[in-house]
Design an enzyme around this catalytic site. Structure first.
Site, PDB file in Angstrom:
ATOM      1  CG  HIS A 131     -17.205 -23.095  20.356  1.00 40.09           C
ATOM      2  ND1 HIS A 131     -16.220 -22.522  21.155  1.00 40.09           N
ATOM      3  CD2 HIS A 131     -17.882 -22.068  19.781  1.00 40.09           C
ATOM      4  CE1 HIS A 131     -16.299 -21.205  21.050  1.00 40.09           C
ATOM      5  NE2 HIS A 131     -17.292 -20.906  20.230  1.00 40.09           N
ATOM      6  CB  CYS A 132     -22.199 -23.249  23.402  1.00 37.73           C
ATOM      7  SG  CYS A 132     -23.882 -22.600  23.464  1.00 37.73           S
ATOM      8  N   PRO A 133     -22.147 -21.428  20.359  1.00 37.67           N
ATOM      9  CG  PRO A 133     -23.480 -21.488  18.443  1.00 37.67           C
ATOM     10  CD  PRO A 133     -22.763 -22.378  19.408  1.00 37.67           C
ATOM     11  CD  GLU A 136     -18.265 -16.748  20.110  1.00 36.36           C
ATOM     12  OE1 GLU A 136     -17.218 -17.171  19.607  1.00 36.36           O
ATOM     13  OE2 GLU A 136     -19.389 -16.877  19.578  1.00 36.36           O
TER      14      GLU A 136
END
EC number: 2.3.1.225
Length: 270
Positions: A131-133, A136
């Site tokens: 999951h890439c912040p 998002e």
């Protein structure tokens, strides 16, 4: 295909777009090669730069809003995962027809191999990477190749922007005067340099993992993953060789039933 633009990542995406265009504006407002060519009527370089920035922004929104490969309902996903094409039945061990998939304890769907539940997105994701912040969103089966392409384009934009910033620094007799003249451009160049290094590390790591046909999640947590923890340290049941791995990742658009690949390698049922 796309999630709500005004969802939980709205502030992150807005900040990304604002930062991108503010830095672009700074490069055009200072005495850089972009500004000089624009003033002399040579618009090829400025137009190409703006177009490349625009492409990077569009790719950012694509990977940010795209369905990364959410596992939806048991009915459609089990049919997809366990369905065996007639022409390949003889090539697949009998065990693959009776695989008992693990049921997710969060969203209660049955998880295909290489999928994982994302606590942030509240969905299981096929061929989950991470999951890439920054975007998002999860990076998974459907948007991973676009994520890597985005990183490549973004890196080119950042390198080009860093070069343009360097071309805009002017000389001064003292450090104080130099900072007053070039302070804003120096700040923009520092931000671009940090981002360029970050993107380079991300791009390099993802290309390395793609060449091995493994994911960030599998690489970091193989000792916890049921279908990998019994494998040797250098063993990857999904690895087909560097060229075939890269071809499959970038050029093969058909969904892959990873259970078939796994059991073709002679692994035992899990």
């Amino acid at each position: 295909m796309f999630k709500n633009v005004f969802g939980s990542g709205f502030l992150v995406r807005t900040a990304h777009v604002i930062l991108t265009w503010v830095i672009t504006l700074i490069l055009f407002l200072h005495d850089t090669d972009l500004r000089r060519q624009e003033e002399t009527g040579e618009l090829t370089l400025p137009v190409l730069f703006v177009l490349l920035v625009l492409v990077s922004v569009l790719l950012y929104f694509a990977v940010s809003l795209m369905d990364p490969g959410f596992v939806l309902t048991d009915d459609c996903d089990l049919q997809f995962t366990l369905g065996i094409a007639e022409e390949t039945q003889d090539m697949i061990p009998q065990t693959t027809k009776s695989i008992r998939l693990r049921r997710c304890g969060h969203c209660l769907v049955q998880q295909p191999m290489r999928s994982k539940h994302c606590q942030t997105c509240q969905h299981c994701v096929r061929r989950y990477d991470h999951h890439c912040p920054w975007i998002e969103n999860c990076v998974g089966e459907r948007n991973h190749r676009w994520f890597v392409l985005y990183l490549a384009v973004q890196f080119v934009v950042l390198l080009w922007g860093l070069y343009m910033a360097w071309s805009g620094f002017s000389h001064a007799s003292t450090w104080q005067q130099w900072l007053r003249t070039n302070g804003v451009l120096l700040g923009a160049a520092a931000v671009v340099a940090i981002l360029a290094l970050t993107v380079l590390l991300l791009l390099g790591s993802h290309l390395y993992l793609v060449s091995l046909n493994t994911t960030t999640w599998e690489f970091m947590s193989r000792h916890r993953i049921s279908y990998l923890k019994h494998c040797g340290a250098d063993e990857n049941p999904f690895d087909k060789g560097i060229l075939r791995n890269l071809w499959g990742f970038f050029c093969a658009w058909e969904p892959v039933v990873w259970e078939h690949v796994y059991f073709k390698q002679g692994n035992d049922p899990i």
